[in-house]
Scaffold this active site. Structure first.
Site, PDB file in Angstrom:
ATOM      1  N   LYS A   3     -13.843 -22.420 -17.598  1.00  0.00           N
ATOM      2  CA  LYS A   3     -13.571 -23.852 -17.517  1.00  0.00           C
ATOM      3  C   LYS A   3     -13.202 -24.203 -16.078  1.00  0.00           C
ATOM      4  CE  LYS A   3     -12.290 -27.879 -19.512  1.00  0.00           C
ATOM      5  NZ  LYS A   3     -13.187 -28.725 -20.260  1.00  0.00           N
TER       6      LYS A   3
ATOM      7  N   GLY B 191     -11.585 -26.337 -13.384  1.00  0.00           N
ATOM      8  CA  GLY B 191     -10.441 -27.250 -13.427  1.00  0.00           C
ATOM      9  C   GLY B 191      -9.839 -27.407 -12.059  1.00  0.00           C
TER      10      GLY B 191
ATOM     11  N   CYS C 264       0.877 -14.323 -12.682  1.00  0.00           N
ATOM     12  CA  CYS C 264       0.077 -13.105 -12.870  1.00  0.00           C
ATOM     13  C   CYS C 264      -1.224 -13.122 -12.091  1.00  0.00           C
ATOM     14  CB  CYS C 264      -0.232 -12.933 -14.351  1.00  0.00           C
ATOM     15  SG  CYS C 264       1.222 -13.043 -15.385  1.00  0.00           S
TER      16      CYS C 264
HETATM   17  N1  LIG Z   1       4.642 -12.664 -17.990  1.00  0.00           N
HETATM   18  C1  LIG Z   1       3.399 -12.284 -18.266  1.00  0.00           C
HETATM   19  O1  LIG Z   1       2.576 -13.067 -18.750  1.00  0.00           O
HETATM   20  C2  LIG Z   1       2.974 -10.885 -18.018  1.00  0.00           C
HETATM   21  C3  LIG Z   1       3.787 -10.002 -17.301  1.00  0.00           C
HETATM   22  N2  LIG Z   1       3.358  -8.734 -17.078  1.00  0.00           N
HETATM   23  C4  LIG Z   1       4.207  -7.810 -16.352  1.00  0.00           C
HETATM   24  O2  LIG Z   1       5.368  -7.532 -17.138  1.00  0.00           O
HETATM   25  C5  LIG Z   1       6.491  -7.295 -16.292  1.00  0.00           C
HETATM   26  C6  LIG Z   1       7.641  -8.169 -16.736  1.00  0.00           C
HETATM   27  O3  LIG Z   1       7.245  -9.516 -16.629  1.00  0.00           O
HETATM   28  P1  LIG Z   1       8.089 -10.692 -17.283  1.00  0.00           P
HETATM   29  O4  LIG Z   1       8.455 -10.381 -18.688  1.00  0.00           O
HETATM   30  O5  LIG Z   1       7.318 -11.927 -17.010  1.00  0.00           O
HETATM   31  O6  LIG Z   1       9.420 -10.653 -16.391  1.00  0.00           O
HETATM   32  P2  LIG Z   1      10.791 -11.422 -16.611  1.00  0.00           P
HETATM   33  O7  LIG Z   1      11.393 -11.578 -15.262  1.00  0.00           O
HETATM   34  O8  LIG Z   1      10.575 -12.638 -17.449  1.00  0.00           O
HETATM   35  O9  LIG Z   1      11.691 -10.410 -17.466  1.00  0.00           O
HETATM   36  C7  LIG Z   1      12.164  -9.179 -16.999  1.00  0.00           C
HETATM   37  C8  LIG Z   1      13.523  -8.879 -17.624  1.00  0.00           C
HETATM   38  O10 LIG Z   1      13.916  -7.573 -17.245  1.00  0.00           O
HETATM   39  C9  LIG Z   1      15.329  -7.565 -17.084  1.00  0.00           C
HETATM   40  N3  LIG Z   1      15.717  -6.368 -16.316  1.00  0.00           N
HETATM   41  C10 LIG Z   1      15.512  -6.094 -15.007  1.00  0.00           C
HETATM   42  N4  LIG Z   1      15.979  -4.867 -14.727  1.00  0.00           N
HETATM   43  C11 LIG Z   1      16.469  -4.339 -15.864  1.00  0.00           C
HETATM   44  C12 LIG Z   1      17.078  -3.110 -16.206  1.00  0.00           C
HETATM   45  N5  LIG Z   1      17.279  -2.141 -15.309  1.00  0.00           N
HETATM   46  N6  LIG Z   1      17.481  -2.928 -17.473  1.00  0.00           N
HETATM   47  C13 LIG Z   1      17.322  -3.893 -18.403  1.00  0.00           C
HETATM   48  N7  LIG Z   1      16.736  -5.084 -18.126  1.00  0.00           N
HETATM   49  C14 LIG Z   1      16.313  -5.300 -16.883  1.00  0.00           C
HETATM   50  C15 LIG Z   1      15.605  -8.885 -16.416  1.00  0.00           C
HETATM   51  O11 LIG Z   1      16.958  -9.258 -16.550  1.00  0.00           O
HETATM   52  C16 LIG Z   1      14.641  -9.808 -17.176  1.00  0.00           C
HETATM   53  O12 LIG Z   1      15.247 -10.400 -18.308  1.00  0.00           O
HETATM   54  C17 LIG Z   1       6.001  -7.510 -14.859  1.00  0.00           C
HETATM   55  O13 LIG Z   1       5.615  -6.287 -14.304  1.00  0.00           O
HETATM   56  C18 LIG Z   1       4.775  -8.370 -15.055  1.00  0.00           C
HETATM   57  O14 LIG Z   1       3.837  -8.204 -14.016  1.00  0.00           O
HETATM   58  C19 LIG Z   1       2.147  -8.302 -17.562  1.00  0.00           C
HETATM   59  C20 LIG Z   1       1.320  -9.111 -18.309  1.00  0.00           C
HETATM   60  C21 LIG Z   1       1.687 -10.475 -18.581  1.00  0.00           C
HETATM   61  O1  LIG Z   2      -1.502 -10.007 -16.264  1.00  0.00           O
HETATM   62  C1  LIG Z   2      -0.908 -10.947 -16.713  1.00  0.00           C
HETATM   63  O2  LIG Z   2       0.276 -11.065 -16.446  1.00  0.00           O
HETATM   64  C2  LIG Z   2      -1.608 -11.941 -17.611  1.00  0.00           C
HETATM   65  O3  LIG Z   2      -2.292 -12.932 -16.798  1.00  0.00           O
HETATM   66  C3  LIG Z   2      -3.026 -13.933 -17.490  1.00  0.00           C
HETATM   67  O4  LIG Z   2      -2.169 -14.704 -18.318  1.00  0.00           O
HETATM   68  P1  LIG Z   2      -1.491 -16.107 -17.854  1.00  0.00           P
HETATM   69  O5  LIG Z   2      -1.479 -16.200 -16.382  1.00  0.00           O
HETATM   70  O6  LIG Z   2      -0.202 -16.183 -18.561  1.00  0.00           O
HETATM   71  O7  LIG Z   2      -2.308 -17.320 -18.467  1.00  0.00           O
HETATM   72  P2  LIG Z   2      -3.818 -17.781 -18.703  1.00  0.00           P
HETATM   73  O8  LIG Z   2      -3.793 -18.618 -19.914  1.00  0.00           O
HETATM   74  O9  LIG Z   2      -4.742 -16.654 -18.703  1.00  0.00           O
HETATM   75  O10 LIG Z   2      -4.117 -18.801 -17.510  1.00  0.00           O
HETATM   76  C4  LIG Z   2      -4.037 -18.463 -16.159  1.00  0.00           C
HETATM   77  C5  LIG Z   2      -4.542 -19.568 -15.269  1.00  0.00           C
HETATM   78  O11 LIG Z   2      -5.969 -19.663 -15.341  1.00  0.00           O
HETATM   79  C6  LIG Z   2      -6.364 -21.022 -15.466  1.00  0.00           C
HETATM   80  N1  LIG Z   2      -7.660 -21.091 -16.197  1.00  0.00           N
HETATM   81  C7  LIG Z   2      -7.803 -20.428 -17.369  1.00  0.00           C
HETATM   82  C8  LIG Z   2      -8.996 -20.477 -18.040  1.00  0.00           C
HETATM   83  C9  LIG Z   2     -10.074 -21.209 -17.504  1.00  0.00           C
HETATM   84  O12 LIG Z   2     -11.179 -21.270 -18.070  1.00  0.00           O
HETATM   85  N2  LIG Z   2      -9.891 -21.867 -16.333  1.00  0.00           N
HETATM   86  C10 LIG Z   2      -8.712 -21.815 -15.665  1.00  0.00           C
HETATM   87  O13 LIG Z   2      -8.586 -22.421 -14.582  1.00  0.00           O
HETATM   88  C11 LIG Z   2      -5.212 -21.671 -16.219  1.00  0.00           C
HETATM   89  O14 LIG Z   2      -5.216 -23.062 -16.035  1.00  0.00           O
HETATM   90  C12 LIG Z   2      -4.010 -20.975 -15.561  1.00  0.00           C
HETATM   91  O15 LIG Z   2      -3.697 -21.591 -14.325  1.00  0.00           O
HETATM   92  C13 LIG Z   2      -4.068 -13.225 -18.368  1.00  0.00           C
HETATM   93  O16 LIG Z   2      -4.781 -14.177 -19.150  1.00  0.00           O
HETATM   94  C14 LIG Z   2      -3.412 -12.187 -19.284  1.00  0.00           C
HETATM   95  O17 LIG Z   2      -4.436 -11.473 -19.989  1.00  0.00           O
HETATM   96  C15 LIG Z   2      -2.598 -11.202 -18.461  1.00  0.00           C
HETATM   97  O18 LIG Z   2      -1.885 -10.321 -19.280  1.00  0.00           O
END
Ligand SMILES: NC(=O)C1=CN([C@@H]2O[C@H](COP(=O)(O)OP(=O)(O)OC[C@H]3O[C@@H](n4cnc5c(N)ncnc54)[C@H](O)[C@@H]3O)[C@@H](O)[C@H]2O)C=CC1
Ligand SMILES: O=C(O)[C@H]1O[C@H](OP(=O)(O)OP(=O)(O)OC[C@H]2O[C@@H](n3ccc(=O)[nH]c3=O)[C@H](O)[C@@H]2O)[C@H](O)[C@@H](O)[C@@H]1O
Length: 459
Positions: free
Chosen positions: A264, A266, A273
């Site tokens: 899409k 946009g 991420c």
């Molecule tokens: N948010 C997302 O959509 C995605 C995130 N990831 C990966 O997952 C990881 C975490 O991301 P988020 O959940 O977004 O981070 P976040 O910042 O929302 O949460 C991390 C949590 O870990 C806690 N923390 C830090 N050190 C700690 C310790 N020693 N013991 C216990 N708790 C501790 C913090 O207080 C916090 O609540 C990152 O590496 C990110 O790249 C991967 C895919 C998707």
């Molecule tokens: O590695 C990560 O942390 C995560 O990053 C993204 O997740 P996220 O960033 O939360 O959200 P998405 O819904 O995938 O959207 C990302 C961005 O792409 C944009 N997007 C998405 C779809 C599209 O068709 N066009 C477009 O511009 C959205 O507007 C948004 O800014 C991936 O979709 C996850 O699979 C992955 O786990």
């Protein structure tokens, strides 16, 4: 339930850890959640979401007494058969991810493993750089536990492919499961935990740590390239008479080599991420002496999308107008403003001399040059132009109501209003479509909007 794993620790109860802990507990595991933040621990114990995530409250209502939270990491390891590490891995200036939080957690895990008289599986879910799991992570666990990885304890790297706003749905319905493993027992055990919880029967890719590490950032780098291709088409279609990006992408998406998802056009991708993973892949390539141009170019072209949107807006909005920006989070159903294109657009339009007001139902960015409104109505009040930047539910209707009351310029990058009949006097600019404004029958956008490069050069 897998025969050997009945209980798991979730270390880090943030945007990912809290919903996944709830899914594991609702799925039958006894889960001990660990976080450094007292308010997060208290929220989980009171069955309140510590983070903004749709569906989390309902999932917490299904965990019965199987989910507890604590700040005692060592105690959580002693009580459980397996642990997941889901702490932050923030980006460094060179594009790599910091391991500081992961290693701090691994130090404590290792010390707890030292006295444990049974096997325990440690799974790193946080996104880490290629080489980190077999390097600093494994070394830290072995040093602090005094045990050998693959024998005294197991280690997996298993990143998630979930998107914020749909974490629970994505976690329970994965396209695939990716497991980097220290040894077959570890990979097998982790696969069995997943299979007990997920609602589908996804293929499981089991491999070495480094291949799983490269695969994780490659998925995001590939998907962002696809989005960026759609945005490139959107920019072309805006300038070619009669062109419509959706007609093009819907057609090419039917080719199974391409596919319709994430195509899409946009406003550019943002969030915590996607943007950082191209920078990480470029870093890996540069560090290995390989060509880094591809991820670097995707990132650069994505950043040009704000230039494109700004140019489109400035071409039709008279100087010193009142502009309403609706939606500031990087996507609907999220409060996250990291790398948010709508925020960048609001700042750019304010810099161009317009009075910019913005509203978001959840996000509260530190605004620069524009006013953050408490309500949608306050944001729309007297606006000459409205940008439907991140279209949350209800916003499209409010924009039409506004246009019914007074002539309004509507800029709609995501084309959510494309099927609507516009009220008389409305100037409607959908992104990705060539538009002939008024009765001039001229190519107004192409004639008025400078290409993004000229705009950037003009400062
Ligand atoms: N948010 C997302 O959509 C995605 C995130 N990831 C990966 O997952 C990881 C975490 O991301 P988020 O959940 O977004 O981070 P976040 O910042 O929302 O949460 C991390 C949590 O870990 C806690 N923390 C830090 N050190 C700690 C310790 N020693 N013991 C216990 N708790 C501790 C913090 O207080 C916090 O609540 C990152 O590496 C990110 O790249 C991967 C895919 C998707
Ligand atoms: O590695 C990560 O942390 C995560 O990053 C993204 O997740 P996220 O960033 O939360 O959200 P998405 O819904 O995938 O959207 C990302 C961005 O792409 C944009 N997007 C998405 C779809 C599209 O068709 N066009 C477009 O511009 C959205 O507007 C948004 O800014 C991936 O979709 C996850 O699979 C992955 O786990």
């Amino acid at each position: 339930m897998h025969e050997s794993v009945q209980s798991v620790a979730m270390i880090g109860l943030g945007r990912l850890g809290a919903p996944i802990a709830a899914c594991l507990a609702a799925g039958g595991f006894r889960v001990v959640g660990v976080d450094l933040k007292r308010e997060t621990v208290e929220a989980i114990n009171r069955r309140r979401p510590p983070v903004f995530e749709p569906g989390l409250e309902a999932m917490l209502g299904r965990v019965d007494d199987r989910l507890t939270a604590t700040d005692d990491l060592a105690g959580a390891i002693r009580q459980t058969d397996a642990s997941f590490v889901l702490v932050p891995t923030p980006s460094e200036t060179d594009g790599s991810f910091s391991l500081d939080y992961v290693l701090a957690a691994c130090e404590e895990i290792g010390e707890a493993l030292r006295d444990l008289d049974r096997w325990h599986l440690v799974t790193i879910v946080s996104t880490v750089m290629p080489g980190d799991t077999s390097g600093a992570i494994q070394h830290t666990l072995e040093r602090t536990s005094g045990k050998t990885c693959g024998e005294g304890f197991g280690l997996c790297y298993s990143p998630e492919f979930v998107a914020l706003g749909t974490v629970i749905r994505d976690y329970l319905n994965p396209d695939m499961l990716l497991i980097g493993e220290s040894d077959p027992r570890s990979g097998r055990t982790l696969a069995s935990i997943y299979k007990a919880v997920v609602e589908t029967d996804p293929p499981v890719s089991r491999m070495s740590f480094v291949n799983a590490e490269i695969a994780k950032i490659s998925v995001n780098a590939y998907v962002t390239a696809k989005i960026t291709f759609a945005n490139t088409l959107a920019g072309i279609c805006e300038r070619v008479p009669g062109a419509d990006v959706d007609a093009v992408t819907q057609a090419i998406g039917l080719d199974s080599r391409i596919g319709r998802k994430y195509l899409k056009g946009g406003i550019g991708y943002g969030g915590p991420c996607f943007p950082r993973d191209n920078a990480a892949l470029a870093h890996v390539a540069r560090a290995a002496g390989a060509i880094a141009d591809f991820p670097e170019t995707v990132d650069a072209v994505n950043r040009q999308q704000v230039d494109r949107m700004t140019a489109q807006a400035l071409a039709v909005i008279p100087p010193q107008s009142k502009i309403a920006i609706l939606g500031l989070s990087y996507k609907p159903q999220s409060d996250v403003v990291d790398e948010s294109q709508p925020v960048m657009l609001a700042e750019r339009l304010a810099q161009a001399g317009h009075t910019v007001r913005a509203f978001d139902p959840a996000a509260t960015p530190a605004n620069k040059g524009y006013t953050l409104c408490d309500t949608q109505d306050a944001c729309l009040l007297d606006a000459h132009a409205v940008v439907l930047a991140t279209p949350w539910p209800g916003m499209a209707e409010a924009v039409i109501e506004q246009a019914n009351q007074k002539p309004t310029i509507i800029i709609d990058p995501w084309r959510v209003l494309i099927e609507q009949t516009m009220p008389a006097g409305t100037t409607y600019l959908p992104g990705g479509r060539h538009v002939v404004l008024g009765d001039k029958k001229t190519d107004r956008i192409a004639a008025v909007a400078p290409p993004p490069d000229d705009l950037a050069a003009a400062g």
